[in-house]
Design a protein around this motif. Structure first.
Motif, PDB file in Angstrom:
ATOM      1  N   ILE A 179       0.839  -1.202   0.000  1.00 50.46           N
ATOM      2  CA  ILE A 179       0.000   0.000   0.000  1.00 50.46           C
ATOM      3  C   ILE A 179       0.876   1.255   0.000  1.00 50.46           C
ATOM      4  CG2 ILE A 179      -1.648   1.348   1.382  1.00 50.46           C
ATOM      5  CD1 ILE A 179      -3.053  -1.174   2.098  1.00 50.46           C
ATOM      6  N   ASP A 180       1.924   1.223   0.812  1.00 49.09           N
ATOM      7  CA  ASP A 180       2.791   2.398   0.927  1.00 49.09           C
ATOM      8  C   ASP A 180       3.433   2.736  -0.410  1.00 49.09           C
ATOM      9  OD1 ASP A 180       4.310   4.402   2.397  1.00 49.09           O
ATOM     10  OD2 ASP A 180       6.030   3.101   2.036  1.00 49.09           O
ATOM     11  N   SER A 181       4.032   1.754  -1.073  1.00 56.04           N
ATOM     12  CA  SER A 181       4.708   2.057  -2.340  1.00 56.04           C
ATOM     13  C   SER A 181       3.687   2.396  -3.423  1.00 56.04           C
ATOM     14  CB  SER A 181       5.604   0.897  -2.772  1.00 56.04           C
ATOM     15  OG  SER A 181       4.821  -0.239  -3.000  1.00 56.04           O
ATOM     16  N   GLY A 182       2.527   1.759  -3.380  1.00 55.72           N
ATOM     17  CA  GLY A 182       1.480   2.069  -4.364  1.00 55.72           C
ATOM     18  C   GLY A 182       0.996   3.504  -4.213  1.00 55.72           C
ATOM     19  N   LEU A 183       0.734   3.920  -2.963  1.00 59.05           N
ATOM     20  CA  LEU A 183       0.272   5.291  -2.725  1.00 59.05           C
ATOM     21  C   LEU A 183       1.364   6.289  -3.097  1.00 59.05           C
ATOM     22  CD1 LEU A 183      -1.698   5.139   0.651  1.00 59.05           C
ATOM     23  CD2 LEU A 183      -2.600   5.295  -1.669  1.00 59.05           C
ATOM     24  N   ASP A 184       2.620   5.935  -2.797  1.00 59.91           N
ATOM     25  CA  ASP A 184       3.728   6.820  -3.139  1.00 59.91           C
ATOM     26  C   ASP A 184       3.777   7.034  -4.649  1.00 59.91           C
ATOM     27  OD1 ASP A 184       5.979   8.370  -2.688  1.00 59.91           O
ATOM     28  OD2 ASP A 184       7.349   6.688  -2.950  1.00 59.91           O
ATOM     29  N   GLY A 199     -14.340   1.748   4.421  1.00 62.53           N
ATOM     30  CA  GLY A 199     -14.305   2.630   3.257  1.00 62.53           C
ATOM     31  C   GLY A 199     -12.919   3.202   3.036  1.00 62.53           C
ATOM     32  N   ILE A 200     -12.288   3.623   4.133  1.00 63.35           N
ATOM     33  CA  ILE A 200     -10.938   4.208   4.019  1.00 63.35           C
ATOM     34  C   ILE A 200      -9.948   3.164   3.518  1.00 63.35           C
ATOM     35  CG2 ILE A 200      -8.998   5.113   5.381  1.00 63.35           C
ATOM     36  CD1 ILE A 200     -11.077   6.649   7.050  1.00 63.35           C
ATOM     37  N   VAL A 201     -10.039   1.947   4.089  1.00 68.16           N
ATOM     38  CA  VAL A 201      -9.115   0.886   3.665  1.00 68.16           C
ATOM     39  C   VAL A 201      -9.304   0.570   2.184  1.00 68.16           C
ATOM     40  CG1 VAL A 201      -8.534  -1.565   3.950  1.00 68.16           C
ATOM     41  CG2 VAL A 201      -8.878  -0.128   5.962  1.00 68.16           C
ATOM     42  N   VAL A 202     -10.567   0.459   1.759  1.00 74.83           N
ATOM     43  CA  VAL A 202     -10.841   0.149   0.351  1.00 74.83           C
ATOM     44  C   VAL A 202     -10.318   1.281  -0.542  1.00 74.83           C
ATOM     45  CG1 VAL A 202     -12.656  -0.253  -1.362  1.00 74.83           C
ATOM     46  CG2 VAL A 202     -12.822  -1.311   0.897  1.00 74.83           C
ATOM     47  N   THR A 203     -10.545   2.522  -0.107  1.00 77.06           N
ATOM     48  CA  THR A 203     -10.061   3.660  -0.893  1.00 77.06           C
ATOM     49  C   THR A 203      -8.540   3.598  -1.042  1.00 77.06           C
ATOM     50  OG1 THR A 203     -11.858   4.990  -0.029  1.00 77.06           O
ATOM     51  CG2 THR A 203     -10.049   6.182  -1.033  1.00 77.06           C
ATOM     52  N   LEU A 204      -7.861   3.311   0.080  1.00 70.00           N
ATOM     53  CA  LEU A 204      -6.394   3.227   0.027  1.00 70.00           C
ATOM     54  C   LEU A 204      -5.941   2.120  -0.919  1.00 70.00           C
ATOM     55  CD1 LEU A 204      -5.375   3.782   3.762  1.00 70.00           C
ATOM     56  CD2 LEU A 204      -5.319   5.406   1.881  1.00 70.00           C
ATOM     57  N   ILE A 205      -6.633   0.973  -0.850  1.00 74.33           N
ATOM     58  CA  ILE A 205      -6.255  -0.153  -1.727  1.00 74.33           C
ATOM     59  C   ILE A 205      -6.452   0.236  -3.192  1.00 74.33           C
ATOM     60  CG2 ILE A 205      -6.928  -2.493  -2.442  1.00 74.33           C
ATOM     61  CD1 ILE A 205      -7.448  -3.052   0.563  1.00 74.33           C
ATOM     62  N   VAL A 206      -7.581   0.914  -3.464  1.00 72.40           N
ATOM     63  CA  VAL A 206      -7.866   1.309  -4.854  1.00 72.40           C
ATOM     64  C   VAL A 206      -6.768   2.242  -5.376  1.00 72.40           C
ATOM     65  CG1 VAL A 206      -9.429   2.685  -6.283  1.00 72.40           C
ATOM     66  CG2 VAL A 206     -10.359   0.963  -4.733  1.00 72.40           C
TER      67      VAL A 206
END
Lengths: 304, 443
Positions: free
Chosen positions: A23-28, A160-167
């Protein structure tokens, strides 16, 4: 920089490390790409507008609106990446005077409460964006438009927040794969061919983005014709405002992680990756500091 | 939150008391080391909870978005982008080499070179931070090697880079122009005179330090070397031509001048100098995006806070009588403005101070019949001084971050420069023509 001790602890820590890193590298990747695209877009439309007006005798009507929208996106989507690199402007005078433990306690408190405030602002931002969205005749939720409305709107907040982060992390990884694929393709060519393929690739990408954008706008317009839109682009303003809660959410998460990192590490950290430290006395004064966004992070990732 | 408000009995407090409480809370949060956006948003939320509990918090978000959703503000990231391209490229070195070849051999030549180079780079980039990075990195080790103290070197770099706030393109002036409704183009032109005045005063001080410390002079460059340096740097001087010339002739708006700076920087560094490769562009854009985000979240939070205190009518309640009195005496008002902005910028980012204080002073400035361009120049000069002044000037923290030296070491060398800048303020108040001479030529 030291990595947190997640890799050397119990099984649950290792179990957490894999999804966290993903998640961290994806969001980055997502945040970096969004900032780069927004700045490049701003420069392209404003420069094109000046050239068109002075050389071709007409103005690009959408230039100002587009640049404004991109500025809003940069402002809010940059909160998280600014926190990740510990770039937010702060007064550190009293902090510097405290002993190590005092600094750590202050860093934990400041980062966790900042995270709390930013998450509250994300909530306010979400309320504002959805209030603007409600002025549309047909809610785009019905079509499943926008990543935000689907997960958060119909689920408990935390899910919702977790799903948003994953997306968004998934989006980031797709960008990463596309970039790496492009780099591998370009590596096969040299000289003029290299530049020609790069130019062709960028042109295709720009046309593709333009096409997807227009299809998207057509879909939104077809279903929610009474939305408030920017005058020259026809882009519904609520979609632009959706970056506000997203940006505060990303920022809140980064500050939360900074607080956690200070709790689990012996050293003090301004963010998950950025240590709270100064240059050693006598070090080469010409080799320090600066605004290189890759600094520290790349090194940290490589070790990780 | 609701319990806290009830416990503090905020609803029953008078507006001046709430204003005092908000001020104290904000200063405490600032001193604790919170990112600067936190005291601003927390202050606005506290004020809202105390005086306007019926107001939806989403209003604050609306004000934040409205604060950054302005076309003229697009000039700021564009100037930062142009500066970032130049930092990656060779423009800064060419300018530095040019100045060094012409003044390096005189007594105090190296610090004078530093001051002039920072001013020149400020004139092509518009960003204080970019100037500190571009000029501080190569010049700090050279100054130390020549025999100057590190504290003098850092203080000189910080203060000389602050001239970038006055020399066009100036981000501070863009923000002031937006908030006060003053012509950004006229402000740009007005900043040149005070900027050159400060540069001259700094050069005199550097000369004095060099004599006092008996620092040896550098070898004199031959005229051939100077001509080569002039040729190498000649294209970099095209930036002021585009920015000042474009705005002066009405060809470009400030935003368009900024975007043309980007195009010119790309042309120079990628096509002519070949110092920036296409593969470096994403990294440059990311750096610009990050700096823009960090600055603009303050603009957004500052706008929301500014709107909140105006909505609560705090300025008129707290400063009403004083401003009414001062508006009858223009010099008194100018001094009051100078002190307010100077003190404000000692604590928070100049952009925030300009956003918060400008709407408060604007009616009094109009009543007193002061020239808004003169006032704007004075305001930006105070922003420059305050942001380089201990205890909390934000440029000091920029230097702490860039040079990675402790705060106390960074501030030790600043007092003489602050005194010079205060002298400049007095001169600017007494002789408005220092700022207004050039804009008056345009009219």
């Amino acid at each position: 920089m030291d990595q947190p001790q997640v890799g050397h602890g119990g099984g649950w820590r290792n179990a957490l490390k894999v999804p966290f890193d993903w998640i961290d590298s994806g969001l980055d990747w997502f945040e970096r790409s969004a900032l780069i695209a927004c700045v490049a877009g701003m420069a392209t439309v404003t420069v094109s507008n000046v050239i068109a007006r002075n050389l071709l005798g007409f103005s690009l009507q959408f230039a100002n609106d587009t640049a404004q929208m991109l500025l809003v996106m940069v402002t809010f989507l940059g909160i998280g990446i600014g926190a990740r690199h510990a770039r937010h402007i702060r007064v550190s005078a009293l902090h510097d005077l405290l002993p190590h433990l005092g600094q750590k306690i202050l860093l934990v408190f400041v980062n966790l409460t900042t995270a709390w405030l930013l998450l509250a602002l994300a909530d306010f931002g979400w309320n504002y964006a959805t209030s603007v969205q409600r002025t549309c005749r047909v809610l785009p939720d019905a079509m499943g438009l926008g990543f935000f409305s689907v997960p958060i709107g119909g689920m408990p907040l935390t899910v919702g927040i977790v799903v948003t982060l994953i997306v968004f992390a998934l989006g980031g990884h797709l960008i990463r794969l596309a970039t790496e694929g492009g780099e591998r393709l370009l590596a096969r060519f040299e000289g003029l061919r290299h530049h020609a393929v790069a130019l062709l690739g960028l042109t295709v990408l720009a046309l593709l983005a333009w096409g997807v954008f227009h299809v998207f706008i057509e879909m939104v317009n077809a279903r929610s014709g009474q939305c408030r839109v920017t005058s020259s682009t026809g882009f519904p303003v609520y979609l632009n405002y959706m970056v506000v809660p997203l940006g505060f959410l990303f920022g809140g998460i980064q500050f939360f992680l900074a607080g956690v990192r200070n709790l689990i590490s012996p050293e003090n950290y301004l963010s998950w990756y950025q240590k709270d430290e100064y240059e050693e006395e006598g070090a080469d004064p010409g080799m320090t500091g600066g605004f290189d966004p890759e600094e520290d992070l790349t090194e940290d990732r490589d070790r990780g | 939150m609701a319990e806290l408000i009830e416990w503090l009995n905020l609803a029953s407090m008078t507006t001046p008391d709430v204003a005092l409480l908000v001020g104290i809370v904000m200063i405490v949060l600032l001193l604790m080391g919170y990112p600067m956006m936190v005291p601003l948003t927390a202050g606005a939320l506290l004020l809202m909870a105390a005086k306007f509990s019926g107001l939806n918090e989403a209003t604050l978000i609306q004000q934040m978005i409205g604060g950054v959703e302005q076309t003229v503000l697009v000039a700021v990231p564009m100037f930062i982008l142009a500066a970032d391209i130049m930092i990656k490229g060779n423009t800064a070195n060419r300018l530095l080499d040019l100045v060094s070849k012409f003044v390096g051999h005189i007594r105090g030549g190296l610090p004078v070179t530093t001051a002039i180079s920072c001013t020149l780079f400020g004139a092509v980039s518009g960003s204080t931070q970019a100037t500190v990075v571009a000029m501080g990195r190569p010049l700090r080790p050279r100054l130390i090697e020549a025999g100057y103290t590190d504290r003098f070197a850092i203080a000189l770099i910080i203060n000389a880079s602050d001239i970038a706030l006055l020399i066009p393109p100036s981000i501070g002036m863009i923000i002031y122009g937006v908030v006060s409704g003053t012509s950004v183009g006229a402000l740009f032109i007005a900043g040149i005179g005070p900027g050159l005045m400060i540069l001259t005063l700094f050069a005199i001080y550097c000369y004095g330090i060099s004599v006092w410390r008996d620092i040896p002079v550098l070898p004199r460059a031959s005229w051939q070397e100077r001509l080569v340096a002039l040729k190498r740097a000649s294209l970099a001087t095209g930036f002021p031509v585009i920015i000042i010339g474009g705005i002066y002739t009405g060809t470009f708006s400030p935003t368009e001048a900024a975007s043309m700076s980007v195009a010119y920087a790309l042309f120079l560094e990628m096509v002519l100098y070949r110092q920036v490769r296409p593969s470096q562009l994403p990294e440059i854009a990311l750096s610009t995006g990050m700096i823009t985000a960090v600055v603009f979240i303050l603009v957004a939070a500052g706008m929301a806070f500014s709107w909140m205190i105006s909505f609560a009518q705090i300025p008129s309640l707290v400063l009403g009588d004083m401003l009414a009195e001062a508006s009858q005496h223009p010099y008194q008002l100018l001094v009051l403005i100078a002190v307010a902005y100077f003190v404000g910028c000692m604590f928070v980012d100049p952009i925030v101070v300009i956003l918060v204080l400008t709407p408060i002073f604007s009616p009094a400035i109009a009543t007193a019949g002061l020239d808004p361009v003169h006032v704007g120049t004075l305001v930006v000069l105070q922003a420059a001084i305050g942001s380089a002044t201990p205890p909390f000037g934000c440029d000091i923290f920029t230097a702490v971050a860039i040079f990675r030296r402790p705060y106390l070491e960074v501030i030790r060398g600043t007092p003489p420069f602050v005194l010079i800048l205060l002298l400049s303020t007095a001169l600017l108040i007494m002789f408005p023509q220092i700022a207004l001479f050039l804009p008056n030529l345009m009219r």
